[in-house]
Motif scaffolding. Structure first.
Motif, short mmCIF file in Angstrom:
data_model
loop_
_atom_site.label_atom_id
_atom_site.label_comp_id
_atom_site.label_asym_id
_atom_site.label_seq_id
_atom_site.Cartn_x
_atom_site.Cartn_y
_atom_site.Cartn_z
N LEU A 77 47.52 1.65 51.25
CA LEU A 77 46.50 1.88 52.26
C LEU A 77 47.09 2.16 53.64
CD1 LEU A 77 43.57 -0.62 51.53
CD2 LEU A 77 43.51 1.88 51.45
N SER A 78 48.35 1.75 53.86
CA SER A 78 48.97 1.94 55.17
C SER A 78 49.74 3.24 55.28
CB SER A 78 49.90 0.76 55.48
OG SER A 78 51.05 0.79 54.64
N VAL A 79 49.75 4.05 54.21
CA VAL A 79 50.47 5.32 54.25
C VAL A 79 49.54 6.46 53.87
CG1 VAL A 79 52.64 4.18 53.63
CG2 VAL A 79 51.26 5.21 51.84
N THR A 80 49.95 7.65 54.26
CA THR A 80 49.26 8.87 53.84
C THR A 80 50.25 9.69 53.03
OG1 THR A 80 47.94 8.89 55.87
CG2 THR A 80 48.05 10.94 54.62
N SER A 81 49.84 10.14 51.86
CA SER A 81 50.74 10.94 51.02
C SER A 81 49.96 12.11 50.43
CB SER A 81 51.35 10.09 49.90
OG SER A 81 50.35 9.54 49.07
N ARG A 82 50.70 13.16 50.14
CA ARG A 82 50.03 14.36 49.62
C ARG A 82 51.04 15.24 48.89
NH1 ARG A 82 45.30 17.08 50.16
NH2 ARG A 82 45.38 19.36 50.08
N LEU A 83 50.58 15.89 47.84
CA LEU A 83 51.39 16.88 47.14
C LEU A 83 50.96 18.27 47.59
CD1 LEU A 83 53.44 17.66 44.88
CD2 LEU A 83 51.48 17.72 43.32
N GLU A 84 51.89 19.01 48.19
CA GLU A 84 51.63 20.39 48.60
C GLU A 84 52.11 21.31 47.47
OE1 GLU A 84 49.98 21.01 51.21
OE2 GLU A 84 50.18 19.22 52.46
N VAL A 85 51.17 21.92 46.77
CA VAL A 85 51.49 22.75 45.61
C VAL A 85 51.66 24.21 46.05
CG1 VAL A 85 50.70 23.54 43.35
CG2 VAL A 85 50.21 21.20 44.10
N GLY A 86 52.74 24.85 45.60
CA GLY A 86 52.96 26.26 45.93
C GLY A 86 53.22 26.48 47.40
N PHE A 87 53.93 25.56 48.04
CA PHE A 87 54.25 25.66 49.47
C PHE A 87 55.34 26.71 49.66
CE2 PHE A 87 55.61 23.92 53.61
CZ PHE A 87 54.35 23.71 54.18
N PRO A 88 55.26 27.51 50.72
CA PRO A 88 56.31 28.52 50.94
C PRO A 88 57.70 27.90 50.96
CG PRO A 88 54.48 28.86 52.45
CD PRO A 88 54.21 27.55 51.74
N LYS A 89 58.66 28.55 50.30
CA LYS A 89 60.01 28.00 50.23
C LYS A 89 60.72 28.22 51.56
CE LYS A 89 64.17 27.81 47.39
NZ LYS A 89 64.88 28.34 46.20
N LEU A 90 60.95 27.11 52.26
CA LEU A 90 61.62 27.14 53.55
C LEU A 90 62.81 26.19 53.50
CD1 LEU A 90 58.40 26.82 55.75
CD2 LEU A 90 59.63 28.93 55.23
N ASP A 91 63.67 26.30 54.48
CA ASP A 91 64.86 25.46 54.52
C ASP A 91 64.92 24.67 55.82
OD1 ASP A 91 65.97 26.30 52.02
OD2 ASP A 91 66.58 28.17 52.99
N GLY A 92 65.56 23.50 55.75
CA GLY A 92 65.91 22.73 56.92
C GLY A 92 64.79 22.47 57.89
N LEU A 93 65.03 22.84 59.14
CA LEU A 93 64.11 22.55 60.24
C LEU A 93 62.76 23.24 60.03
CD1 LEU A 93 63.73 21.15 62.95
CD2 LEU A 93 64.64 23.21 64.07
N GLU A 94 62.78 24.46 59.49
CA GLU A 94 61.52 25.17 59.26
C GLU A 94 60.62 24.41 58.29
OE1 GLU A 94 61.74 29.91 59.80
OE2 GLU A 94 62.85 29.14 58.06
N LEU A 95 61.21 23.86 57.23
CA LEU A 95 60.43 23.10 56.26
C LEU A 95 59.88 21.83 56.89
CD1 LEU A 95 59.38 22.64 53.41
CD2 LEU A 95 61.58 21.61 52.82
N ASN A 96 60.70 21.14 57.66
CA ASN A 96 60.23 19.92 58.34
C ASN A 96 59.04 20.21 59.24
OD1 ASN A 96 62.10 18.18 57.19
ND2 ASN A 96 63.60 18.46 58.82
N GLU A 97 59.15 21.26 60.03
CA GLU A 97 58.08 21.61 60.96
C GLU A 97 56.81 22.01 60.22
OE1 GLU A 97 59.81 24.61 63.40
OE2 GLU A 97 60.81 23.18 64.74
N ALA A 98 56.97 22.71 59.10
CA ALA A 98 55.80 23.15 58.33
C ALA A 98 55.08 21.95 57.69
CB ALA A 98 56.22 24.14 57.25
N ILE A 99 55.86 20.98 57.17
CA ILE A 99 55.26 19.79 56.56
C ILE A 99 54.57 18.94 57.62
CG2 ILE A 99 55.76 17.62 55.37
CD1 ILE A 99 55.80 20.03 53.55
N ILE A 100 55.19 18.80 58.79
CA ILE A 100 54.56 18.05 59.88
C ILE A 100 53.25 18.70 60.28
CG2 ILE A 100 54.80 17.47 62.33
CD1 ILE A 100 57.78 16.98 61.78
N TYR A 101 53.23 20.03 60.32
CA TYR A 101 52.00 20.76 60.67
C TYR A 101 50.90 20.45 59.65
CZ TYR A 101 48.80 24.63 61.54
OH TYR A 101 47.68 25.37 61.81
#
Length: 283
Positions: A77-101
């Motif tokens: 209950l204290s966390v939020t989790s989610r499966l992003e299916v078919g997410f664009p394949k990104l690397d490093g910082l770009e992936l982090n920023e996209a997931i945060i968004y």
């Protein structure tokens, strides 16, 4: 691997276990539970936290823990989790920023107060382009700090803090590897974890959590409805629930009658989870 013990701080109990591994075989070193001091689970005042620290130390002593290295677990209950299916394949910082968004759509606190981690659970081609399936987990930095401070006050060395669903997935995988001669690591399994205040439904595969969802009702809701329906105290209601459950022969079927709607809600949620995966991730 250095020795450590695991701790689960629940609404009603503190539970502890310590396992050592020798040649890939587990050996139980310590195991025990201790009642939670009333009113301390969600409280942040110093007096309540001191009571909780002393309860943790008492539980460790009674269980026979032999190390101060600890791994803790966040309640779902204290966390939020989610499966992003078919997410664009990104690397490093770009992936982090996209997931945060993406995470910003689901959390209720400012993004700069979020602690987030992720794992790539699969790769695929979507309309001719490479894509990935990403499972991410987020909680507030204040929640992390609260657990860190609690363990530090108990003079414990914190190795990791994870979610209960991730711990469940690893435990199930280890157990099946040990017990099932025909164990198929690529088989998906639904785990239904009924806690005090909520029920977690999770889909796991080979130690990976593919999906996790917390539902509103847990075991305490069943106890409360028995209390009200039979006009009895909470201890008796809890015993009725554990002993008879949905048994239609007890109390002329009245207990089963009051619990059935909650059980049906739970089964419907599990069915929806399975339907989602049969549609989105048939493999």
């Amino acid at each position: 691997m250095q020795d450590f013990f695991g701790i689960d701080i629940g609404h009603h109990k503190i539970r502890i276990s310590q396992v050592s591994w020798k040649q890939d075989k587990p050996k139980l070193i310590a195991c025990g539970e201790f009642p939670m001091p009333p009113g301390t689970f969600a409280s942040e005042d110093k007096a309540s936290q001191s009571l909780l620290v002393e309860a943790i130390k008492s539980c460790m002593q009674e269980a026979g823990v032999t190390t101060t290295n600890v791994v803790g677990a966040f309640p779902e209950l204290s966390v939020t989790s989610r499966l992003e299916v078919g997410f664009p394949k990104l690397d490093g910082l770009e992936l982090n920023e996209a997931i945060i968004y993406e995470a910003r759509k689901y959390i209720s606190y400012p993004i700069d107060q979020m602690q987030l981690d992720k794992i790539i659970v699969g790769e695929r081609m979507v309309q001719g382009s490479p894509a990935i399936d990403v499972f991410w987990v987020a909680t507030s930095k204040n929640n992390v700090a609260k657990y860190l401070a609690l363990f530090e006050r108990a003079n414990l060395n914190i190795l990791a803090i994870e979610t209960e669903s991730i711990a469940n997935a690893r435990l199930l995988n280890r157990y099946r590897m040990e017990k099932e001669s025909d164990y198929n690591k690529d088989e998906s399994v639904v785990i239904v974890d009924i806690g005090a205040d909520s029920t977690t439904v999770e889909v796991v595969k080979n130690e990976l959590v593919l999906f996790s969802q917390s539902l509103g009702n847990g075991s305490d809701a069943m106890t409360r409805i028995i209390e009200m329906s039979f006009n009895i105290d909470s201890v008796t209601a809890e015993n009725y629930k554990k002993t008879y459950g949905l048994n239609t022969e007890f109390a002329e079927g009245k207990l089963s009658e009051v619990l059935t709607p909650l059980a049906q809600m739970l089964l419907e949620s599990v069915s929806k989870t399975i339907s989602f995966f049969l549609t989105k991730l048939p493999e």
